[in-house]
Design a protein around this motif. Sequence first.
Motif, short mmCIF file in Angstrom:
data_model
loop_
_atom_site.label_atom_id
_atom_site.label_comp_id
_atom_site.label_asym_id
_atom_site.label_seq_id
_atom_site.Cartn_x
_atom_site.Cartn_y
_atom_site.Cartn_z
N PRO A 130 0.82 -1.22 0.00
CA PRO A 130 0.00 0.00 0.00
C PRO A 130 0.85 1.26 0.00
CG PRO A 130 -0.91 -1.61 1.53
CD PRO A 130 0.41 -2.17 1.06
N GLY A 131 0.55 2.14 -0.96
CA GLY A 131 1.19 3.45 -1.03
C GLY A 131 2.47 3.51 -1.83
N TRP A 132 3.08 2.36 -2.13
CA TRP A 132 4.37 2.38 -2.81
C TRP A 132 4.22 2.88 -4.25
CZ3 TRP A 132 6.77 0.23 -7.08
CH2 TRP A 132 8.15 0.27 -7.11
N ILE A 308 11.27 1.10 1.21
CA ILE A 308 9.84 1.10 0.90
C ILE A 308 9.19 2.40 1.35
CG2 ILE A 308 7.63 -0.03 1.38
CD1 ILE A 308 9.56 -1.58 -0.52
N ALA A 309 9.51 2.84 2.57
CA ALA A 309 8.91 4.08 3.10
C ALA A 309 9.32 5.29 2.28
CB ALA A 309 9.33 4.25 4.56
N ALA A 310 10.56 5.30 1.77
CA ALA A 310 11.03 6.44 0.97
C ALA A 310 10.23 6.61 -0.30
CB ALA A 310 12.51 6.26 0.64
N GLN A 311 9.60 5.53 -0.78
CA GLN A 311 8.79 5.60 -1.99
C GLN A 311 7.29 5.58 -1.68
OE1 GLN A 311 12.12 2.94 -4.06
NE2 GLN A 311 10.40 3.22 -5.46
N GLY A 312 6.95 5.98 -0.46
CA GLY A 312 5.55 6.16 -0.08
C GLY A 312 4.86 4.92 0.43
N SER A 316 4.83 -2.09 6.97
CA SER A 316 4.13 -2.89 7.98
C SER A 316 2.67 -3.16 7.63
CB SER A 316 4.20 -2.18 9.34
OG SER A 316 3.53 -0.93 9.29
N ALA A 317 2.22 -2.62 6.50
CA ALA A 317 0.81 -2.79 6.12
C ALA A 317 0.54 -4.22 5.66
CB ALA A 317 0.45 -1.82 5.00
N PRO A 318 -0.65 -4.75 5.93
CA PRO A 318 -0.99 -6.10 5.43
C PRO A 318 -0.99 -6.11 3.91
CG PRO A 318 -2.58 -5.34 7.08
CD PRO A 318 -1.74 -4.16 6.73
N LEU A 319 -0.51 -7.21 3.33
CA LEU A 319 -0.50 -7.37 1.89
C LEU A 319 -1.84 -7.93 1.41
CD1 LEU A 319 3.08 -8.87 1.59
CD2 LEU A 319 2.35 -6.63 0.74
N PRO A 320 -2.20 -7.70 0.15
CA PRO A 320 -3.49 -8.20 -0.36
C PRO A 320 -3.61 -9.71 -0.23
CG PRO A 320 -2.51 -6.62 -1.89
CD PRO A 320 -1.48 -6.91 -0.85
N ARG A 321 -4.81 -10.16 0.11
CA ARG A 321 -5.10 -11.59 0.22
C ARG A 321 -6.12 -11.98 -0.85
NH1 ARG A 321 -2.11 -14.86 2.83
NH2 ARG A 321 -3.89 -16.15 3.40
#
Length: 424
Positions: A130-132, A308-312, A316-321
């Motif tokens: 999420p957000g990347w 990962i955080a540097a690119q938004g 720690s977010a859950p990945l899609p299931r």
Amino acid sequence: MTAFAAVDVIRAKRDGAALSDEQIRWVVDAYTRGDVAEEQMAALAMAVFLRGMDARETATWTGAMIDSGSRLSLDVDRPTVDKHSTGGVGDKITLPLAPLVAACGAAVPQLSGRGLGHTGGTLDKLESIPGWRAALSVDEIVRQLNDVGAVVCAATEGLAPADRKLYALRDVTGTVESIPLIASSIMSKKIAEGSAGLVLDVKTGSGAFMKSVEEASELARTLVEIGTAHGVATTALLTDMNTPLGAAVGNAVEVAEAVEVLQGGGPADVVELTVALAREMLALAGLPVDPAEVLASGEAYETWCRMIAAQGGDPSAPLPRPAHVSVVEAPSDGYLSVVDAYAVGVAAWRLGAGRARKEDPVQHAAGVLCLAKPGERVAKGQPLLELHTNTPDAVPAAREALTDAIGIADSPPEKRDLILDRIT
């Protein structure tokens, strides 16, 4: 620049002549500008496919494609080193490798692509987070390399525009498999990225574009020759791609597996190849660091989170299931002898993990989990593969792709080496 008649260049290569440096530079430049027609370049590409190019021609062709655009100027305070894989199934190695090598002190500008057909794309995988975001400016790339040490993003528009145009033409004219054209396509982009060192992971086997070891060796040697000719320290590893790498094939599932590796776990083959490639990259960068120790320390995982955080993105977010999971079971008792990489890649693609056209969307939750590896003893009815998708209607086509993917034998198969050769 001296002008030539396109038809004379085509005839020369058609008849088996070596093209001069001037002819090559002119035809690539004129094609990029639109002065050489698509049908003329298609004819030349077929002539190259049939007649080949020698080392000088291939190096010059690569240089002409680099010169069709701009080069990245990487003003960073670390030695720069990059890695490129020729594509495989379950090949998530870039994900743990870039932060690992960065944690060892190098700068890793990993400009990556998207999946097409049975091979996955690094950007598609990372967009499961999420957000990347994949699109960065040159200033953002340089800033992140200095702050974090690693960046994985989309190539900037100005890099090797001749390659983008020619690649699309080769795709529709049956000339993709030409080793000089494959090699110049790969290396024009990688050299334009500006790294001082480059390690190549050239794959061979059912799930690779180069099916035979001989073809893959020829490609690896050609790639190394081009890099050396252009002043980039280049090494290649020849690696097996008959069986998917690791257990996960898809997008979010591969990200999850990469994180396992960075946290000290993960499949043995993914760890082995990640560390082997890291050692090659660090040797080219002149950094006497043991990547296995850095991986075990947790520093690479910390670098991953920062990258990962540097690119938004939120690491720690859950990945899609997936909304739907289907299981493929062992047809009999015995030893698992084959899990065919190509078939598994096609199944994952049909489940929604990949795309048939560049503009198609992907399902980030789609993919295949391989629950056993060749050599393991299995029992009839034991789950061997999990098929993940949000579209249950896709499962029958995925199962069809897997019809001959699984082999069961009375005795364990001969163990295959993952790393087959090293070419410098």
